[in-house]
Design a protein around this motif. Structure first.
Motif, PDB file in Angstrom:
ATOM      1  N   ASP A  30      13.338 -30.079  19.113  1.00 40.76           N
ATOM      2  CA  ASP A  30      14.459 -29.183  18.832  1.00 40.76           C
ATOM      3  C   ASP A  30      13.999 -27.724  18.697  1.00 40.76           C
ATOM      4  OD1 ASP A  30      13.143 -29.277  16.439  1.00 40.76           O
ATOM      5  OD2 ASP A  30      14.814 -30.099  15.283  1.00 40.76           O
ATOM      6  N   ASP A  31      12.766 -27.438  19.123  1.00 44.28           N
ATOM      7  CA  ASP A  31      12.236 -26.080  19.060  1.00 44.28           C
ATOM      8  C   ASP A  31      12.799 -25.262  20.233  1.00 44.28           C
ATOM      9  OD1 ASP A  31      10.816 -23.740  18.960  1.00 44.28           O
ATOM     10  OD2 ASP A  31       8.831 -24.665  19.006  1.00 44.28           O
ATOM     11  N   PRO A  32      13.636 -24.247  19.966  1.00 45.05           N
ATOM     12  CA  PRO A  32      14.223 -23.467  21.058  1.00 45.05           C
ATOM     13  C   PRO A  32      13.199 -22.609  21.793  1.00 45.05           C
ATOM     14  CG  PRO A  32      14.754 -22.456  18.963  1.00 45.05           C
ATOM     15  CD  PRO A  32      14.096 -23.774  18.646  1.00 45.05           C
ATOM     16  N   LEU A  33      12.019 -22.421  21.198  1.00 46.49           N
ATOM     17  CA  LEU A  33      10.958 -21.623  21.821  1.00 46.49           C
ATOM     18  C   LEU A  33       9.758 -22.505  22.174  1.00 46.49           C
ATOM     19  CD1 LEU A  33      11.096 -18.425  19.579  1.00 46.49           C
ATOM     20  CD2 LEU A  33      12.128 -18.783  21.829  1.00 46.49           C
ATOM     21  N   LEU A  34      10.029 -23.748  22.509  1.00 44.42           N
ATOM     22  CA  LEU A  34       8.965 -24.684  22.852  1.00 44.42           C
ATOM     23  C   LEU A  34       8.130 -24.175  24.027  1.00 44.42           C
ATOM     24  CD1 LEU A  34       7.598 -27.471  22.547  1.00 44.42           C
ATOM     25  CD2 LEU A  34       9.371 -28.385  24.081  1.00 44.42           C
ATOM     26  N   GLY A  35       8.786 -23.687  25.056  1.00 45.74           N
ATOM     27  CA  GLY A  35       8.072 -23.205  26.230  1.00 45.74           C
ATOM     28  C   GLY A  35       7.158 -22.037  25.913  1.00 45.74           C
ATOM     29  N   ASP A  36       7.636 -21.125  25.088  1.00 47.57           N
ATOM     30  CA  ASP A  36       6.826 -19.980  24.686  1.00 47.57           C
ATOM     31  C   ASP A  36       5.583 -20.443  23.919  1.00 47.57           C
ATOM     32  OD1 ASP A  36       6.564 -16.964  24.245  1.00 47.57           O
ATOM     33  OD2 ASP A  36       6.583 -17.694  22.181  1.00 47.57           O
ATOM     34  N   ARG A  37       5.771 -21.444  23.063  1.00 46.63           N
ATOM     35  CA  ARG A  37       4.642 -21.973  22.287  1.00 46.63           C
ATOM     36  C   ARG A  37       3.623 -22.642  23.212  1.00 46.63           C
ATOM     37  NH1 ARG A  37       4.313 -26.827  19.346  1.00 46.63           N
ATOM     38  NH2 ARG A  37       6.550 -27.221  19.609  1.00 46.63           N
ATOM     39  N   ILE A  38       4.116 -23.367  24.214  1.00 47.59           N
ATOM     40  CA  ILE A  38       3.212 -24.016  25.165  1.00 47.59           C
ATOM     41  C   ILE A  38       2.448 -22.979  25.974  1.00 47.59           C
ATOM     42  CG2 ILE A  38       3.096 -25.473  27.215  1.00 47.59           C
ATOM     43  CD1 ILE A  38       5.515 -27.012  26.120  1.00 47.59           C
ATOM     44  N   GLU A  39       3.150 -21.937  26.427  1.00 50.65           N
ATOM     45  CA  GLU A  39       2.483 -20.900  27.209  1.00 50.65           C
ATOM     46  C   GLU A  39       1.392 -20.207  26.393  1.00 50.65           C
ATOM     47  OE1 GLU A  39       3.393 -16.755  29.657  1.00 50.65           O
ATOM     48  OE2 GLU A  39       5.067 -18.031  29.022  1.00 50.65           O
ATOM     49  N   THR A  40       1.691 -19.931  25.124  1.00 48.28           N
ATOM     50  CA  THR A  40       0.686 -19.310  24.249  1.00 48.28           C
ATOM     51  C   THR A  40      -0.535 -20.206  24.117  1.00 48.28           C
ATOM     52  OG1 THR A  40       2.386 -18.118  22.992  1.00 48.28           O
ATOM     53  CG2 THR A  40       0.254 -18.428  21.930  1.00 48.28           C
ATOM     54  N   ARG A  41      -0.299 -21.494  23.943  1.00 55.06           N
ATOM     55  CA  ARG A  41      -1.407 -22.442  23.837  1.00 55.06           C
ATOM     56  C   ARG A  41      -2.202 -22.499  25.133  1.00 55.06           C
ATOM     57  NH1 ARG A  41      -0.858 -28.882  22.124  1.00 55.06           N
ATOM     58  NH2 ARG A  41      -3.011 -29.463  22.652  1.00 55.06           N
ATOM     59  N   TRP A  42      -1.509 -22.439  26.261  1.00 60.01           N
ATOM     60  CA  TRP A  42      -2.177 -22.518  27.561  1.00 60.01           C
ATOM     61  C   TRP A  42      -3.038 -21.281  27.819  1.00 60.01           C
ATOM     62  CZ3 TRP A  42      -4.191 -25.810  30.396  1.00 60.01           C
ATOM     63  CH2 TRP A  42      -4.407 -25.655  31.766  1.00 60.01           C
ATOM     64  N   ARG A  43      -2.536 -20.139  27.448  1.00 60.55           N
ATOM     65  CA  ARG A  43      -3.301 -18.899  27.628  1.00 60.55           C
ATOM     66  C   ARG A  43      -4.568 -18.892  26.774  1.00 60.55           C
ATOM     67  NH1 ARG A  43      -0.779 -14.610  30.156  1.00 60.55           N
ATOM     68  NH2 ARG A  43       1.438 -14.900  30.672  1.00 60.55           N
ATOM     69  N   ALA A  44      -4.530 -19.580  25.639  1.00 57.61           N
ATOM     70  CA  ALA A  44      -5.678 -19.603  24.734  1.00 57.61           C
ATOM     71  C   ALA A  44      -6.643 -20.750  25.031  1.00 57.61           C
ATOM     72  CB  ALA A  44      -5.187 -19.709  23.292  1.00 57.61           C
ATOM     73  N   ALA A  45      -6.273 -21.630  25.951  1.00 57.31           N
ATOM     74  CA  ALA A  45      -7.099 -22.800  26.242  1.00 57.31           C
ATOM     75  C   ALA A  45      -8.441 -22.392  26.848  1.00 57.31           C
ATOM     76  CB  ALA A  45      -6.366 -23.741  27.195  1.00 57.31           C
ATOM     77  N   THR A  46      -9.479 -23.080  26.442  1.00 55.59           N
ATOM     78  CA  THR A  46     -10.811 -22.812  26.975  1.00 55.59           C
ATOM     79  C   THR A  46     -11.440 -24.107  27.465  1.00 55.59           C
ATOM     80  OG1 THR A  46     -11.781 -23.069  24.764  1.00 55.59           O
ATOM     81  CG2 THR A  46     -11.204 -20.831  25.467  1.00 55.59           C
ATOM     82  N   SER A  47     -12.253 -23.987  28.492  1.00 58.55           N
ATOM     83  CA  SER A  47     -12.946 -25.141  29.060  1.00 58.55           C
ATOM     84  C   SER A  47     -14.100 -25.565  28.154  1.00 58.55           C
ATOM     85  CB  SER A  47     -13.466 -24.771  30.442  1.00 58.55           C
ATOM     86  OG  SER A  47     -14.075 -25.856  31.072  1.00 58.55           O
ATOM     87  N   PRO A  48     -14.398 -26.877  28.079  1.00 61.27           N
ATOM     88  CA  PRO A  48     -13.788 -27.975  28.820  1.00 61.27           C
ATOM     89  C   PRO A  48     -12.501 -28.466  28.158  1.00 61.27           C
ATOM     90  CG  PRO A  48     -15.583 -28.810  27.491  1.00 61.27           C
ATOM     91  CD  PRO A  48     -15.596 -27.315  27.319  1.00 61.27           C
ATOM     92  N   LEU A  49     -11.589 -28.943  28.969  1.00 61.23           N
ATOM     93  CA  LEU A  49     -10.298 -29.417  28.489  1.00 61.23           C
ATOM     94  C   LEU A  49     -10.255 -30.943  28.498  1.00 61.23           C
ATOM     95  CD1 LEU A  49      -7.948 -27.008  30.487  1.00 61.23           C
ATOM     96  CD2 LEU A  49      -8.753 -26.743  28.134  1.00 61.23           C
ATOM     97  N   ARG A  50      -9.634 -31.509  27.458  1.00 57.68           N
ATOM     98  CA  ARG A  50      -9.433 -32.961  27.395  1.00 57.68           C
ATOM     99  C   ARG A  50      -8.054 -33.281  27.965  1.00 57.68           C
ATOM    100  NH1 ARG A  50      -9.312 -35.045  21.880  1.00 57.68           N
ATOM    101  NH2 ARG A  50      -9.761 -37.085  22.780  1.00 57.68           N
ATOM    102  N   PRO A  51      -8.005 -33.974  29.107  1.00 58.11           N
ATOM    103  CA  PRO A  51      -6.714 -34.252  29.735  1.00 58.11           C
ATOM    104  C   PRO A  51      -6.097 -35.576  29.292  1.00 58.11           C
ATOM    105  CG  PRO A  51      -8.446 -34.909  31.223  1.00 58.11           C
ATOM    106  CD  PRO A  51      -9.125 -34.385  29.965  1.00 58.11           C
ATOM    107  N   ALA A  52      -4.784 -35.608  29.258  1.00 57.38           N
ATOM    108  CA  ALA A  52      -4.025 -36.849  29.088  1.00 57.38           C
ATOM    109  C   ALA A  52      -3.314 -37.112  30.403  1.00 57.38           C
ATOM    110  CB  ALA A  52      -3.030 -36.722  27.943  1.00 57.38           C
ATOM    111  N   VAL A  53      -3.409 -38.341  30.888  1.00 58.50           N
ATOM    112  CA  VAL A  53      -2.865 -38.688  32.199  1.00 58.50           C
ATOM    113  C   VAL A  53      -1.959 -39.907  32.065  1.00 58.50           C
ATOM    114  CG1 VAL A  53      -3.428 -39.302  34.577  1.00 58.50           C
ATOM    115  CG2 VAL A  53      -5.023 -37.889  33.251  1.00 58.50           C
ATOM    116  N   ALA A  54      -0.716 -39.791  32.524  1.00 59.86           N
ATOM    117  CA  ALA A  54       0.200 -40.929  32.557  1.00 59.86           C
ATOM    118  C   ALA A  54       0.286 -41.424  33.996  1.00 59.86           C
ATOM    119  CB  ALA A  54       1.583 -40.518  32.053  1.00 59.86           C
ATOM    120  N   VAL A  55       0.018 -42.700  34.201  1.00 59.06           N
ATOM    121  CA  VAL A  55      -0.015 -43.251  35.555  1.00 59.06           C
ATOM    122  C   VAL A  55       0.834 -44.512  35.631  1.00 59.06           C
ATOM    123  CG1 VAL A  55      -2.271 -42.300  36.133  1.00 59.06           C
ATOM    124  CG2 VAL A  55      -2.135 -44.513  35.020  1.00 59.06           C
TER     125      VAL A  55
END
Length: 209
Positions: A30-55
């Motif tokens: 119910d966060d109206p700024l969910l996308g903004d929060r995700i983008e902020t997290r993505w910009r701050a992400a540093t390698s190596p990244l731990r991925p989650a994969v749904a198959v």
């Protein structure tokens, strides 16, 4: 309907009383700024990244991509989540999965534990521990985003591409992903548009209401 492609197909058949709605799973958070929060997290992400994969079921068009995803998850202690098919049975029995071609490539691990969920909230909480979600399954991608995780969909067919576009979720080319030697670098070079995602959720939520 799920998107403009389906809407156009129906229109060509003379069915014009349709509304593009996407999927209600887009509103778990119910966060109206969910996308903004995700983008902020993505910009701050540093390698190596731990991925989650749904198959899900193995498709010929996804074999190379699954191998790239498996190797990445194996190297970085990522998560392999069963969404459907025989893999789901393996996950429910506490089993492990082997690399799609049965070999280990650039990794000392040829097996990964398989995870499965019957509760969306538990799935979201689990995925939230990871740095990024890259999946060929659109609903696995949507659920990861609901947990605030930068989520990217490997668009491998028209249905997947259409719903990802309707939800303003970023997509990756299956062909390009399957050929890359460095999937993490390919993913980190892809933008996450938080403003577009938030506008889309607001628009679609209004239609549902």
């Amino acid at each position: 309907v799920r998107g403009s492609r389906t809407q156009q197909i129906l229109s060509d058949l003379g069915i014009d009383d349709t509304v593009v709605m996407g999927c209600p799973s887009l509103f778990w958070s119910d966060d109206p700024l969910l996308g903004d929060r995700i983008e902020t997290r993505w910009r701050a992400a540093t390698s190596p990244l731990r991925p989650a994969v749904a198959v899900g079921p193995q498709k010929r068009a996804l074999r190379s991509s699954h191998r790239r995803l498996f190797d990445w998850a194996a190297r970085r202690d990522g998560a392999w989540i069963a969404q459907s098919g025989r893999l789901l049975v393996t996950a429910l029995s506490g089993g492990t999965v082997t690399r799609p071609d049965g070999r280990s490539d650039r990794s000392d691990r040829a097996h990964l534990p398989a995870h499965a969920f019957f509760d969306a909230g538990a799935w979201i909480s689990f995925v939230a521990r990871y740095d990024v979600s890259v999946s060929p399954r659109i609903h696995g991608t949507i659920l990861a985003a609901q947990g605030g995780v930068p989520a990217f969909c490997l668009a491998h067919d028209g249905r997947t591409s259409e719903l990802a576009a309707t939800c303003s979720l970023p997509t990756l080319s299956v062909r390009r992903f399957g050929r890359t030697r460095d999937p993490e670098r390919l993913v980190t070079g892809t933008a996450w548009d938080g403003a577009a995602f938030d506008r889309t959720r607001q628009l679609l939520a209004g239609r549902y209401a």
